[in-house]
Design a protein around this motif. Sequence first.
Motif, PDB file in Angstrom:
ATOM      1  N   LEU A  75      18.609  -3.328  -6.847  1.00  0.00           N
ATOM      2  CA  LEU A  75      17.835  -3.617  -5.636  1.00  0.00           C
ATOM      3  C   LEU A  75      18.173  -2.603  -4.534  1.00  0.00           C
ATOM      4  O   LEU A  75      17.297  -2.152  -3.789  1.00  0.00           O
ATOM      5  CB  LEU A  75      18.131  -5.043  -5.170  1.00  0.00           C
ATOM      6  CG  LEU A  75      17.166  -5.668  -4.162  1.00  0.00           C
ATOM      7  CD1 LEU A  75      15.762  -5.741  -4.730  1.00  0.00           C
ATOM      8  CD2 LEU A  75      17.652  -7.053  -3.760  1.00  0.00           C
ATOM      9  N   LEU A  76      19.459  -2.246  -4.464  1.00  0.00           N
ATOM     10  CA  LEU A  76      19.879  -1.242  -3.491  1.00  0.00           C
ATOM     11  C   LEU A  76      19.237   0.111  -3.799  1.00  0.00           C
ATOM     12  O   LEU A  76      18.741   0.803  -2.900  1.00  0.00           O
ATOM     13  CB  LEU A  76      21.407  -1.125  -3.509  1.00  0.00           C
ATOM     14  CG  LEU A  76      22.026  -0.112  -2.540  1.00  0.00           C
ATOM     15  CD1 LEU A  76      21.784  -0.525  -1.102  1.00  0.00           C
ATOM     16  CD2 LEU A  76      23.524   0.033  -2.824  1.00  0.00           C
ATOM     17  N   LEU A  77      19.231   0.488  -5.077  1.00  0.00           N
ATOM     18  CA  LEU A  77      18.607   1.755  -5.466  1.00  0.00           C
ATOM     19  C   LEU A  77      17.095   1.727  -5.227  1.00  0.00           C
ATOM     20  O   LEU A  77      16.501   2.727  -4.827  1.00  0.00           O
ATOM     21  CB  LEU A  77      18.916   2.047  -6.937  1.00  0.00           C
ATOM     22  CG  LEU A  77      20.386   2.305  -7.279  1.00  0.00           C
ATOM     23  CD1 LEU A  77      20.586   2.393  -8.788  1.00  0.00           C
ATOM     24  CD2 LEU A  77      20.885   3.584  -6.608  1.00  0.00           C
ATOM     25  N   GLU A 105      12.250   3.311  -2.065  1.00  0.00           N
ATOM     26  CA  GLU A 105      11.184   2.865  -1.162  1.00  0.00           C
ATOM     27  C   GLU A 105      11.255   3.626   0.168  1.00  0.00           C
ATOM     28  O   GLU A 105      10.223   4.043   0.712  1.00  0.00           O
ATOM     29  CB  GLU A 105      11.312   1.361  -0.932  1.00  0.00           C
ATOM     30  CG  GLU A 105      10.236   0.780  -0.046  1.00  0.00           C
ATOM     31  CD  GLU A 105      10.421  -0.727   0.131  1.00  0.00           C
ATOM     32  OE1 GLU A 105      10.169  -1.208   1.253  1.00  0.00           O
ATOM     33  OE2 GLU A 105      10.828  -1.411  -0.828  1.00  0.00           O
ATOM     34  N   ASP A 106      12.482   3.802   0.687  1.00  0.00           N
ATOM     35  CA  ASP A 106      12.633   4.512   1.957  1.00  0.00           C
ATOM     36  C   ASP A 106      12.179   5.972   1.844  1.00  0.00           C
ATOM     37  O   ASP A 106      11.706   6.561   2.825  1.00  0.00           O
ATOM     38  CB  ASP A 106      14.095   4.471   2.413  1.00  0.00           C
ATOM     39  CG  ASP A 106      14.527   3.064   2.805  1.00  0.00           C
ATOM     40  OD1 ASP A 106      13.645   2.218   3.035  1.00  0.00           O
ATOM     41  OD2 ASP A 106      15.755   2.821   2.873  1.00  0.00           O
ATOM     42  N   GLN A 107      12.315   6.552   0.664  1.00  0.00           N
ATOM     43  CA  GLN A 107      11.944   7.950   0.468  1.00  0.00           C
ATOM     44  C   GLN A 107      10.483   8.107   0.033  1.00  0.00           C
ATOM     45  O   GLN A 107      10.007   9.236  -0.101  1.00  0.00           O
ATOM     46  CB  GLN A 107      12.856   8.580  -0.591  1.00  0.00           C
ATOM     47  CG  GLN A 107      14.313   8.677  -0.177  1.00  0.00           C
ATOM     48  CD  GLN A 107      14.528   9.619   0.988  1.00  0.00           C
ATOM     49  OE1 GLN A 107      13.895  10.676   1.065  1.00  0.00           O
ATOM     50  NE2 GLN A 107      15.401   9.230   1.909  1.00  0.00           N
ATOM     51  N   GLY A 108       9.798   6.991  -0.222  1.00  0.00           N
ATOM     52  CA  GLY A 108       8.412   7.068  -0.657  1.00  0.00           C
ATOM     53  C   GLY A 108       8.255   7.418  -2.123  1.00  0.00           C
ATOM     54  O   GLY A 108       7.202   7.912  -2.541  1.00  0.00           O
ATOM     55  N   LEU A 125      24.997   6.119  -0.116  1.00  0.00           N
ATOM     56  CA  LEU A 125      23.544   6.204  -0.195  1.00  0.00           C
ATOM     57  C   LEU A 125      23.039   7.612   0.098  1.00  0.00           C
ATOM     58  O   LEU A 125      22.059   8.070  -0.508  1.00  0.00           O
ATOM     59  CB  LEU A 125      22.909   5.186   0.752  1.00  0.00           C
ATOM     60  CG  LEU A 125      23.238   3.720   0.445  1.00  0.00           C
ATOM     61  CD1 LEU A 125      22.444   2.799   1.361  1.00  0.00           C
ATOM     62  CD2 LEU A 125      22.939   3.394  -1.007  1.00  0.00           C
ATOM     63  N   ALA A 126      23.692   8.306   1.003  1.00  0.00           N
ATOM     64  CA  ALA A 126      23.282   9.681   1.307  1.00  0.00           C
ATOM     65  C   ALA A 126      23.452  10.572   0.080  1.00  0.00           C
ATOM     66  O   ALA A 126      22.626  11.447  -0.187  1.00  0.00           O
ATOM     67  CB  ALA A 126      24.095  10.224   2.473  1.00  0.00           C
ATOM     68  N   PRO A 183       0.836  -1.200   0.000  1.00  0.00           N
ATOM     69  CA  PRO A 183       0.000   0.000   0.000  1.00  0.00           C
ATOM     70  C   PRO A 183       0.871   1.250   0.000  1.00  0.00           C
ATOM     71  O   PRO A 183       1.783   1.375   0.818  1.00  0.00           O
ATOM     72  CB  PRO A 183      -0.801  -0.117   1.302  1.00  0.00           C
ATOM     73  CG  PRO A 183      -0.034  -1.070   2.151  1.00  0.00           C
ATOM     74  CD  PRO A 183       0.657  -1.994   1.237  1.00  0.00           C
ATOM     75  N   PRO A 184       0.679   2.144  -0.961  1.00  0.00           N
ATOM     76  CA  PRO A 184       1.498   3.349  -1.029  1.00  0.00           C
ATOM     77  C   PRO A 184       1.247   4.258   0.154  1.00  0.00           C
ATOM     78  O   PRO A 184       0.151   4.334   0.679  1.00  0.00           O
ATOM     79  CB  PRO A 184       1.051   4.002  -2.345  1.00  0.00           C
ATOM     80  CG  PRO A 184      -0.326   3.475  -2.592  1.00  0.00           C
ATOM     81  CD  PRO A 184      -0.344   2.098  -2.020  1.00  0.00           C
TER      82      PRO A 184
END
Length: 560
Positions: A453-455, A460-463, A541-542, A431-432
């Motif tokens: 997959l890492l990207l 996903e973490d940022q929505g 990643l940052a 669910p978004p």
Amino acid sequence: MLSLQLDVQLGREQFGDRLKSRDVLQRMILNLAVEDAYAPGIAHRASELLGYIQADGLCLFEDAGGDPVSFGRTPPPADLAALIAWLSQRMDSDDPVFATDRLGEVWPAARSYSETASGLLAILVSRKPRRFILWFRREIVHTVIWGGDPTKPVNRGPNANRLSPRASFDAWKETLHGRSRPWTSSDRDAALDLRVALLEVVLRRIEAAAAERQRAREHEKLLIAELDHRVKNTLGVIQSLVVQTSRSATSMTEFVTGLERRIRSMAQSHSLLTRSHWTGVEIHALLRDELDQYGLDGAAVTLSGPDLVLAPKAALALSLAVHELATNAAKYGALSTLQGVVAVSWGAVANGGIELSWRESGGPAVSPPLQRGFGSRLIEQALMMETGGRSMIRFPDGGVQCDIVLPASSIAGALPDSGAKASARVPDAEPPAVPRKSRPRVLIVEDSYLISLLLEQVLEDQGWELVGPATRVPAALALAQTERIDAALLDINLDGEMSWPVAMALRERGIPFAFSTGYGSAADLPASLADVFVLKKPFQLAEVESRMQKMLRGGTGSLH
């Protein structure tokens, strides 16, 4: 008339000598041009050189060759070395030919071997390095008959210094030593022709060597860049393994064990590829390395299939998939009991690719998992992204079954299909966090599954919503031209093909984007894309998050 006829005859003889020497020279130079090295090549022509200019001995000298090389009648080696040192001071490029028929008179040290070498014809082929060719002629003792002794003392007559008739006209004989048969103008001209021809050969060799050095430098530069790219990509993959393994592990011990085994699996595949100089891996060897610890070809694991060599990328992807299957079987499936058996078979399919079958039996009863873990996603999606193939895992009661199909391009030596091999991967149905239309859409173009997959995890973490990922230029270009995209991250090299067309399509639509690469420098970007920001692998990643946020806020993806 006699004088004119004599002059004509001498000219005819000299012209004939020049024609003969030119024929010999042409044959000799043609043979010398195919020799691997100058010094041995000219040494092989020693008999021809002695015939080219009539002489009793020949000496060849080159700095790199050390001591002079002699043929026929020549002075002793020590005397030759001294003679060459004397010639080095006397001769230069403006006067490269030296000839004398009385060497002992010109250089007194040569009197000790006048019987062997009274005549010398020398050419200085080059000064750096020093190269000499010397011809020697032996002494010819001959007698000159004079009309009187030229050294006879003068006797004064009664008229003091006034001239008076000589008292005797008796013939006087003189024996001459230390002289050889004279060198003719034809001999000198032939020597000069040889020097010019040899210089042309040497210059051609210098030019060829310079071209070869340039090719070697360019090849070395390419190899260093490719090595840098592979290392960076590998570090990116390991970075992704660390992140994904930590997310799925329930304890530090499980995390360390899982990560160590996955890295070891990759290392084994790289070792096989290194042995073949990255040309491919025989599928049987790959499976043996991965499954040997479980009782390969014994009661626990059996392998059957033809000898096939996998391309490097397919070998790496398959090794990870087989590792995940084997690990799962050892924990929960057929390899967790003494009665369990795993049968692995493979064979060719109609389209020129191969199909691999994994069948477990005799182990605990299995049931479909309630949630797909990292291992399952690795098996199902990595092969599709890395090779354009597909896989399917089933969970019947008797044991896990997995069918893997690899395309023809996965077989080493087969030409890859020019069509789009990659397709967009649908994200996991979750669910978004916000309405779908309001979520920023980011295109990921990356041919390594673990890095993509890492990207994807960053998005996903940022929505943010994932578009793709696409692993080949045709599929990426189709997405770039048709999908709603707010920003994009493009891997520069997609399995050997540059992503420039995708970048230009995005630029035409005004969509901000950045490049990613494992290469150490962005200097190879085309001029039209030189202002695009480049993220280096392995990622920080940052930095990835910051760059994407800047693009989504309306940035251009440029260096500024």
